[in-house]
Motif scaffolding. Structure first.
Motif, PDB file in Angstrom:
ATOM      1  N   THR A  94       0.837  -1.191   0.000  1.00  0.00           N
ATOM      2  CA  THR A  94       0.000   0.000   0.000  1.00  0.00           C
ATOM      3  C   THR A  94       0.873   1.242   0.000  1.00  0.00           C
ATOM      4  O   THR A  94       2.065   1.179   0.343  1.00  0.00           O
ATOM      5  N   PRO A  95       0.318   2.407  -0.350  1.00  0.00           N
ATOM      6  CA  PRO A  95       1.101   3.645  -0.265  1.00  0.00           C
ATOM      7  C   PRO A  95       1.602   3.939   1.149  1.00  0.00           C
ATOM      8  O   PRO A  95       2.654   4.547   1.323  1.00  0.00           O
ATOM      9  N   GLY A  96       0.857   3.500   2.168  1.00  0.00           N
ATOM     10  CA  GLY A  96       1.272   3.721   3.550  1.00  0.00           C
ATOM     11  C   GLY A  96       2.129   2.624   4.129  1.00  0.00           C
ATOM     12  O   GLY A  96       2.608   2.739   5.264  1.00  0.00           O
ATOM     13  N   ALA A  97       2.319   1.522   3.396  1.00  0.00           N
ATOM     14  CA  ALA A  97       3.194   0.409   3.797  1.00  0.00           C
ATOM     15  C   ALA A  97       2.802  -0.204   5.133  1.00  0.00           C
ATOM     16  O   ALA A  97       3.650  -0.633   5.909  1.00  0.00           O
ATOM     17  N   GLU A  98       1.505  -0.301   5.394  1.00  0.00           N
ATOM     18  CA  GLU A  98       1.049  -0.791   6.700  1.00  0.00           C
ATOM     19  C   GLU A  98       1.487  -2.223   7.009  1.00  0.00           C
ATOM     20  O   GLU A  98       1.622  -2.602   8.184  1.00  0.00           O
ATOM     21  N   GLU A  99       1.739  -3.024   5.976  1.00  0.00           N
ATOM     22  CA  GLU A  99       2.183  -4.393   6.197  1.00  0.00           C
ATOM     23  C   GLU A  99       3.532  -4.445   6.928  1.00  0.00           C
ATOM     24  O   GLU A  99       3.879  -5.457   7.549  1.00  0.00           O
ATOM     25  N   ALA A 100       4.274  -3.346   6.902  1.00  0.00           N
ATOM     26  CA  ALA A 100       5.601  -3.309   7.537  1.00  0.00           C
ATOM     27  C   ALA A 100       5.526  -3.575   9.029  1.00  0.00           C
ATOM     28  O   ALA A 100       6.475  -4.110   9.618  1.00  0.00           O
ATOM     29  N   TRP A 101       4.438  -3.192   9.678  1.00  0.00           N
ATOM     30  CA  TRP A 101       4.334  -3.410  11.125  1.00  0.00           C
ATOM     31  C   TRP A 101       3.250  -4.418  11.484  1.00  0.00           C
ATOM     32  O   TRP A 101       2.825  -4.523  12.628  1.00  0.00           O
ATOM     33  N   ASN A 102       2.826  -5.213  10.506  1.00  0.00           N
ATOM     34  CA  ASN A 102       1.936  -6.328  10.788  1.00  0.00           C
ATOM     35  C   ASN A 102       2.719  -7.366  11.601  1.00  0.00           C
ATOM     36  O   ASN A 102       3.748  -7.864  11.142  1.00  0.00           O
ATOM     37  N   ALA A 128      12.841  -0.671   6.864  1.00  0.00           N
ATOM     38  CA  ALA A 128      12.644   0.145   5.661  1.00  0.00           C
ATOM     39  C   ALA A 128      11.315  -0.274   5.063  1.00  0.00           C
ATOM     40  O   ALA A 128      10.840  -1.392   5.285  1.00  0.00           O
ATOM     41  N   LEU A 129      10.712   0.598   4.274  1.00  0.00           N
ATOM     42  CA  LEU A 129       9.358   0.365   3.794  1.00  0.00           C
ATOM     43  C   LEU A 129       9.286  -0.209   2.386  1.00  0.00           C
ATOM     44  O   LEU A 129       8.202  -0.582   1.930  1.00  0.00           O
ATOM     45  N   ASP A 130      10.407  -0.290   1.664  1.00  0.00           N
ATOM     46  CA  ASP A 130      10.323  -0.656   0.250  1.00  0.00           C
ATOM     47  C   ASP A 130       9.704  -2.033  -0.022  1.00  0.00           C
ATOM     48  O   ASP A 130       9.029  -2.188  -1.042  1.00  0.00           O
ATOM     49  N   PRO A 131       9.856  -3.064   0.841  1.00  0.00           N
ATOM     50  CA  PRO A 131       9.186  -4.329   0.521  1.00  0.00           C
ATOM     51  C   PRO A 131       7.668  -4.265   0.664  1.00  0.00           C
ATOM     52  O   PRO A 131       6.966  -5.175   0.213  1.00  0.00           O
ATOM     53  N   TYR A 132       7.157  -3.198   1.309  1.00  0.00           N
ATOM     54  CA  TYR A 132       5.735  -3.112   1.634  1.00  0.00           C
ATOM     55  C   TYR A 132       5.043  -1.924   0.962  1.00  0.00           C
ATOM     56  O   TYR A 132       3.829  -1.775   1.053  1.00  0.00           O
TER      57      TYR A 132
END
Length: 335
Positions: A94-102, A128-132
């Motif tokens: 997603t644009p907000g990379a919410e999966e990063a802190w799942n 870092a957020l690039d994978p998400y």
């Protein structure tokens, strides 16, 4: 450093100390150990499966159960730490990379599984957020620009989720200004004082990352480039300023990335700060050696070991390398 005074030939014959393996070993200035190696590993969803990475011969993305088996093999070889990277399902980007802190994302799930099965294995996770991020960037994109301070809030949440999952080392690789201080304060405030930070302090905007972006599925998503936050390859004084800032903000260890094209930066960093210093032998470096070896242009094992020794010679305490299992086999005599 003054040059040592050396007797003239024939009183001095340097070849005396090269005549046999035992004497070369005796006077060797730098040594590579399996304990110097951190093994980066790629993860995918699923069970009992793996996917080869075409641009990185010999490297595969593994499901969590197979990553656990890889951790067991690594421990048997004497490898003490693994760095985990996810190939995230595009549907969860997603644009907000919410999966990063799942808490149940790939790296957090794998961390818990590895720590249960191989508790002595150190686990390092990238912050870092690039994978998400559906934009493929290390930070949150607003109006075509990576928003530094908004990204810091996301990185803090990501770091805390990773610490909660049991990560031993966090590796902030985003190159946002101020991120080490934000992460360190958050860790202290939430009773994660034991979690170490290895900062990607001098991370360059390099052409050598291409195969890695293939491996984590970020290449196709990336819009533009990362030159507004990763460093200019022409700068070394700037690297020292970045390293100084990260150490002052609470980094325990620092990293230079890529590795071999920046051995001069490794040396300057070690001599200037004396802090634990690491290098990342990145995907492009690995792929070049593997491709040349596959074509018979050089001896792959010898080139691999020589390249790893170069990091030690440059002052590094250790190196992140995809060669870790093969190098460990050679170092431990199990090849």
């Amino acid at each position: 450093m003054t040059s040592p005074r050396i007797a003239p030939f024939p009183l001095s014959r340097p070849r005396r100390l090269r005549r046999a393996p035992w004497i070369r070993d005796l006077v060797r200035e730098h040594e590579l150990s399996v304990r110097d190696l951190i093994w980066p590993l790629f993860l995918i969803d699923g069970v009992d499966a793996e996917e080869p990475v075409p641009s990185m011969p010999g490297v595969s993305r593994l499901t969590v159960d197979r990553a656990v088996e890889a951790a067991r093999r690594a421990a048997d070889l004497g490898i003490v730490c693994m760095a985990l990277f996810p190939r995230t399902d595009p549907a969860r980007k997603t644009p907000g990379a919410e999966e990063a802190w799942n808490p149940d994302n790939l790296v957090n799930t794998a961390t818990r599984a590895i720590k249960r099965a191989v508790p002595q294995m150190g686990v390092m996770l990238d912050v870092a957020l690039d994978p998400y991020n559906s934009d493929g960037h290390d930070g949150i994109v607003r109006d075509g620009d990576v928003a530094n301070d908004e990204t810091l809030e996301a990185l803090e949440r990501q770091a805390l989720a990773q610490a909660e999952a049991g990560a031993d080392i966090l590796g902030p690789s985003d190159m946002m200004d101020g991120r080490i201080g934000v992460i360190r304060r958050a860790l202290e405030a939430h009773d994660f004082q034991h979690v170490a930070i290895m900062s990607y302090a001098a991370k360059y905007a390099s052409a050598f990352y291409g195969p890695f972006r293939d491996a984590v599925g970020a290449k196709g998503a990336l819009k533009g480039d990362k030159k507004t936050y990763q460093m200019d390859p022409g700068n070394t004084d700037e690297a020292l300023r970045e390293i100084a800032a990260d150490l002052e903000e609470g980094a325990d260890m620092i990293m230079v990335k890529p590795g071999m094209p920046y051995l001069d930066v490794c040396r300057r960093a070690r001599e200037t700060f004396g802090a634990p210093t690491f290098a990342y032998q990145v995907s492009g470096e690995y792929a070049m050696i593997q491709a040349a070896a596959a074509n018979g242009w050089l001896d792959g094992d010898q080139a691999m070991m020589e390249s790893l020794l170069a990091f030690k010679r440059a002052g590094c305490d250790g190196v992140l390398t995809y060669f870790a299992p093969r190098a460990a086999q050679l170092l431990e005599g199990s090849a």
